[in-house]
Design an enzyme around this catalytic site. Structure first.
Site, PDB file in Angstrom:
ATOM      1  N   CYS A  48       0.843  -1.203   0.000  1.00  0.00           N
ATOM      2  CA  CYS A  48       0.000   0.000   0.000  1.00  0.00           C
ATOM      3  C   CYS A  48       0.879   1.254   0.000  1.00  0.00           C
ATOM      4  CB  CYS A  48      -0.982  -0.034   1.162  1.00  0.00           C
ATOM      5  SG  CYS A  48      -2.351   1.145   0.977  1.00  0.00           S
TER       6      CYS A  48
ATOM      7  N   HIS B 136      -3.759  -4.538  -0.359  1.00  0.00           N
ATOM      8  CA  HIS B 136      -3.384  -5.200   0.893  1.00  0.00           C
ATOM      9  C   HIS B 136      -3.510  -6.710   0.715  1.00  0.00           C
ATOM     10  CE1 HIS B 136      -3.060  -1.746   3.660  1.00  0.00           C
ATOM     11  NE2 HIS B 136      -3.976  -1.198   2.893  1.00  0.00           N
TER      12      HIS B 136
ATOM     13  N   GLU C  97      -2.563  -8.996   2.674  1.00  0.00           N
ATOM     14  CA  GLU C  97      -2.886  -9.614   3.962  1.00  0.00           C
ATOM     15  C   GLU C  97      -4.359  -9.487   4.303  1.00  0.00           C
ATOM     16  OE1 GLU C  97      -2.262  -5.305   5.039  1.00  0.00           O
ATOM     17  OE2 GLU C  97      -1.560  -6.720   3.522  1.00  0.00           O
TER      18      GLU C  97
END
Length: 217
Positions: free
Chosen positions: A86, A192, A194
């Site tokens: 990001c 992102h 994750e």
């Protein structure tokens, strides 16, 4: 997906990100994760993750205060795999119009510009990434579907690499923007991983596998 070598991965904590979800995702893949708040704590890392949330200028100030800016440049010179997430992707570039006059890390040539679109900004939500040829973090499995390249974004700015060959993937939000970029051992994604369910976890796994292959035995 399990990383055979159990790569030693350092997450940089410079007070501009939520490290927990990224750390947990990497650990699920078999990585040995350490959190570093200063360069000495990152010593010996086989790979480095630079997450980030917030403003470009404030993030660069914190990186400098923690001593991470030069450490990252030195690590890139040594060929240590680095992943920006990001805002972490944006920090890899020379600068951003979000914070005029503030130099970035300069690991990738180019600038960061505000998304120019008629749609709502920030761009928040799921978007598909179209990968360029040779993008080492792209899905390679036969029969990969659209879902395998759909990730979660939260951003108002996007990078503009000077060299088109540094672009690894594009996405759309009323206009096409660079969703991933990299050169050599340096890679970054605007989304992102994750927070992107199975597709994001698989992408992190591919990055770890590439990182493990890049580390001398």
């Amino acid at each position: 997906m399990q990383v055979p070598s159990g790569a030693d991965v350092v997450l940089l904590d410079y007070e501009m990100s939520n490290l927990r979800s990224a750390g947990k995702a990497l650990e699920r893949l078999g990585a040995r994760v350490r959190v570093a708040t200063r360069p000495a704590e990152a010593s010996g890392a086989e790979a480095i993750v630079l997450p980030g949330v917030g403003r470009f200028g404030a993030a660069m100030e914190r990186l400098e205060a923690h001593g991470f800016s030069q450490m990252l440049r030195d690590a890139a010179d040594r060929g240590t795999p680095i992943l920006g997430i990001c805002l972490g992707l944006q920090l890899l570039f020379d600068g951003s119009e979000e914070s005029p006059g503030v130099p970035g890390l300069g690991l990738l040539s180019g600038t960061v510009e505000r998304l120019r679109t008629d749609l709502k900004v920030p761009h928040i939500g799921w978007s598909e990434v179209t990968w360029t040829d040779g993008a080492g973090i792209a899905p390679t499995e036969s029969g990969a579907s659209q879902a395998d390249s759909t990730y979660y974004f939260v951003h108002s700015y996007a990078c503009q690499p000077s060299d088109p060959s540094d672009v690894l993937g594009f996405a759309e939000h009323g206009t096409r923007f660079v969703a991933a970029a990299g050169r050599g051992s340096v890679t970054g994604v605007q989304f992102h991983p994750e927070k992107s369910s199975g597709a994001g976890l698989a992408l992190l796994g591919r990055w770890l596998e590439n990182s493990s292959a890049a580390v001398p035995a």
